[in-house]
Write a protein that holds these residues in place. Structure first.
Motif, short mmCIF file in Angstrom:
data_model
loop_
_atom_site.label_atom_id
_atom_site.label_comp_id
_atom_site.label_asym_id
_atom_site.label_seq_id
_atom_site.Cartn_x
_atom_site.Cartn_y
_atom_site.Cartn_z
N GLY A 56 0.81 -1.21 0.00
CA GLY A 56 0.00 0.00 0.00
C GLY A 56 0.85 1.26 0.00
O GLY A 56 0.53 2.23 -0.69
N ILE A 57 1.91 1.24 0.77
CA ILE A 57 2.82 2.39 0.83
C ILE A 57 3.46 2.62 -0.53
O ILE A 57 3.52 3.76 -1.01
N VAL A 58 3.90 1.56 -1.17
CA VAL A 58 4.53 1.69 -2.49
C VAL A 58 3.54 2.29 -3.49
O VAL A 58 3.88 3.23 -4.24
N SER B 276 1.95 6.99 -6.72
CA SER B 276 0.84 7.79 -7.26
C SER B 276 1.25 9.24 -7.51
O SER B 276 0.66 9.92 -8.35
N GLY B 277 2.25 9.70 -6.76
CA GLY B 277 2.70 11.08 -6.93
C GLY B 277 1.82 12.10 -6.23
O GLY B 277 1.97 13.30 -6.45
N ASP B 278 0.89 11.64 -5.40
CA ASP B 278 -0.05 12.53 -4.73
C ASP B 278 0.33 12.85 -3.29
O ASP B 278 -0.50 13.34 -2.53
N SER B 279 1.55 12.57 -2.90
CA SER B 279 1.97 12.76 -1.51
C SER B 279 2.88 13.98 -1.38
O SER B 279 3.64 14.31 -2.29
N LEU C 156 6.07 15.96 0.49
CA LEU C 156 7.41 15.50 0.82
C LEU C 156 7.43 14.86 2.20
O LEU C 156 8.03 13.81 2.40
N LYS C 157 6.73 15.44 3.16
CA LYS C 157 6.67 14.88 4.51
C LYS C 157 6.02 13.49 4.48
O LYS C 157 6.52 12.57 5.12
N GLU C 158 4.93 13.35 3.75
CA GLU C 158 4.27 12.04 3.64
C GLU C 158 5.21 11.02 2.99
O GLU C 158 5.27 9.87 3.42
N LEU C 159 5.92 11.45 1.96
CA LEU C 159 6.88 10.56 1.30
C LEU C 159 7.96 10.10 2.27
O LEU C 159 8.31 8.91 2.31
N MET C 160 8.49 11.03 3.05
CA MET C 160 9.54 10.70 4.01
C MET C 160 9.01 9.75 5.09
O MET C 160 9.67 8.77 5.44
N ASP C 161 7.81 10.03 5.60
CA ASP C 161 7.20 9.17 6.62
C ASP C 161 6.93 7.78 6.05
O ASP C 161 7.20 6.77 6.71
#
Length: 66
Positions: free
Chosen positions: A18-20, A25-28, A30-35
């Motif tokens: 799910g995380i991958v 999706s490109g909808d996150s 930068l903070k969400e991506l890092m988390d």
């Protein structure tokens, strides 16, 4: 403070998938991506550890048969 329930291998793998998908999706932000990256790395390590345990158990079973 109650401890977090440890996820099974299957639950960890599902969460990792799910995380991958979310990251791809490109909808996150930068903070969400890092988390998500941090959580994904921990989940990946947990999955590899469980696979290692399973492999060791199977090696033991196979060696007992010989």
């Amino acid at each position: 403070m109650p401890r977090k329930k440890e996820l099974s291998f299957e639950e960890s793998l599902d969460r990792l998938e799910g995380i991958v998908k979310q990251m791809e999706s490109g909808d996150s932000s930068l903070k969400e991506l890092m988390d998500n990256y941090t959580e994904g790395m921990k989940l990946g390590e947990a999955c590899l550890k469980e696979l290692g345990k399973a492999e060791a158990a199977m090696d033991m079973v196979v060696s007992l048969d010989n």
